[in-house]
Design a protein around this motif. Structure first.
Motif, short mmCIF file in Angstrom:
data_model
loop_
_atom_site.label_atom_id
_atom_site.label_comp_id
_atom_site.label_asym_id
_atom_site.label_seq_id
_atom_site.Cartn_x
_atom_site.Cartn_y
_atom_site.Cartn_z
N GLU A 122 28.73 33.94 18.53
CA GLU A 122 30.14 33.74 18.89
C GLU A 122 30.20 32.40 19.61
O GLU A 122 29.77 32.28 20.75
N ARG B 8 39.26 52.62 19.44
CA ARG B 8 39.22 51.17 19.66
C ARG B 8 40.63 50.58 19.58
O ARG B 8 40.99 49.71 20.38
N ARG C 19 36.42 42.63 13.45
CA ARG C 19 35.52 41.58 13.97
C ARG C 19 34.39 42.21 14.78
O ARG C 19 33.21 41.89 14.62
N ALA C 20 34.75 43.12 15.68
CA ALA C 20 33.75 43.78 16.52
C ALA C 20 32.78 44.61 15.68
O ALA C 20 31.57 44.63 15.95
N LEU C 21 33.30 45.28 14.66
CA LEU C 21 32.44 46.11 13.82
C LEU C 21 31.46 45.27 13.02
O LEU C 21 30.31 45.66 12.81
N ARG D 161 31.86 53.16 7.43
CA ARG D 161 32.36 53.63 8.72
C ARG D 161 33.78 54.18 8.62
O ARG D 161 34.24 54.85 9.53
N PRO E 258 23.39 42.74 12.62
CA PRO E 258 21.94 42.67 12.88
C PRO E 258 21.13 43.64 12.03
O PRO E 258 20.02 43.31 11.59
N SER E 259 21.65 44.84 11.77
CA SER E 259 20.90 45.81 10.97
C SER E 259 20.79 45.39 9.51
O SER E 259 19.96 45.93 8.76
N ILE F 12 30.26 42.33 14.00
CA ILE F 12 29.27 41.87 14.98
C ILE F 12 28.24 42.96 15.26
O ILE F 12 27.04 42.68 15.40
N GLU F 13 28.69 44.21 15.30
CA GLU F 13 27.77 45.33 15.57
C GLU F 13 26.89 45.64 14.37
O GLU F 13 25.71 45.98 14.52
N ALA F 14 27.45 45.55 13.15
CA ALA F 14 26.71 45.95 11.96
C ALA F 14 25.77 44.87 11.45
O ALA F 14 24.74 45.17 10.82
#
Length: 256
Positions: free
Chosen positions: A206, A34, A190-192, A255, A198-199, A194-196
């Motif tokens: 955004e 990334r 920031r991206a990580l 991670r 919801p779980s 956003i990905e994590a």
């Protein structure tokens, strides 16, 4: 291994370049692909034809088994005088390291609102370029006020970022963060988040974020690749709520 850079290098003379900062532990860079992808995209957006191999090779040469902050800088190299050169030499790629401590993770931050604004309309608003003087001056403001960092608003008075991080607010169970059109950088952490999120039961939005909304948020935090998630405890001297962010922090650390 020491390395010198020409005094005619455009990164030195004009700030003509981009950079990336990442965390390396046990001889590996966290979220390496990334980071390299973002750096390559930024370089190509401003017309620096650097190759992935050049960046990857430079990073490999700098890696050790010790935890370190890895900074990769790419400039246009040397060229004749003039803002846009008729021709330029090979790009300059430099990787430097600095010690990293786990104590940096989760350090609380007190913010002030910077007087300067971030121009969300600038063609470099979403690029991590070498022209960081606006943020340097905002950091000086924060230091002189006894704060840890500065909140930077865009030209429309909405939240953009801090001097070194993206901003999130937890409001009614939803994580709100400024969209890239607000002038913030596309942060790796920031991206990580956003990905994590919801779980972990957090919906993510955004969208524009008014600074006044931070006062009523259940939590406000900063993210970057060296400090991961950093809770904000106060803004302009006013205390902010401290929601439970432990699960989100743990998910990010898992991670790494």
């Amino acid at each position: 291994m020491s390395q010198t850079v020409s005094v005619e290098d455009r990164g030195f003379t004009l700030g003509d370049g981009v950079f990336d900062t990442a965390l390396a532990r046990d001889g590996a860079v966290f979220a390496r692909a990334r980071h390299v992808d973002r750096l390559l995209l930024a370089a190509h957006r401003i017309g620096i034809a650097v190759s992935r191999d050049a960046i990857e090779t430079a990073i490999d040469a700098a890696l050790t088994m010790e935890p370190a902050i890895i900074r990769t800088t790419v400039t246009r190299g040397t060229a004749a005088r003039g803002l846009w050169p008729a021709s330029a030499g090979a790009p300059t790629v430099v990787v430097t390291t600095a010690p990293w401590s786990p104590a940096l993770v989760g350090q609380p931050a007190r913010l002030i609102t910077a007087t300067g604004r971030r121009n969300e309309f600038s063609p470099t608003a979403n690029l991590k370029t070498l022209g960081y003087l606006d943020h340097i001056l905002a950091a000086r403001e924060a230091a002189e006020a006894g704060a840890d960092d500065a909140l930077i608003l865009n030209t429309r008075g909405r939240v953009a970022c801090s001097t070194i991080a993206n901003v999130f607010a937890l409001i009614a169970g939803r994580l709100i963060t400024p969209s890239l059109s607000e002038g913030c950088l596309p942060g790796i952490m920031r991206a990580l988040v956003i990905e994590a999120a919801p779980s972990l039961g957090f919906a993510v939005e955004e969208r524009p974020l008014a600074p006044q909304a931070l006062a009523g948020a259940d939590a406000v935090f900063l993210t970057n690749s060296v400090r991961f998630l950093r809770p904000v405890t106060a803004l302009d001297g006013m205390p902010l709520a401290q929601g439970d962010l432990a699960a989100l922090q743990a998910a990010l650390l898992a991670r790494a």
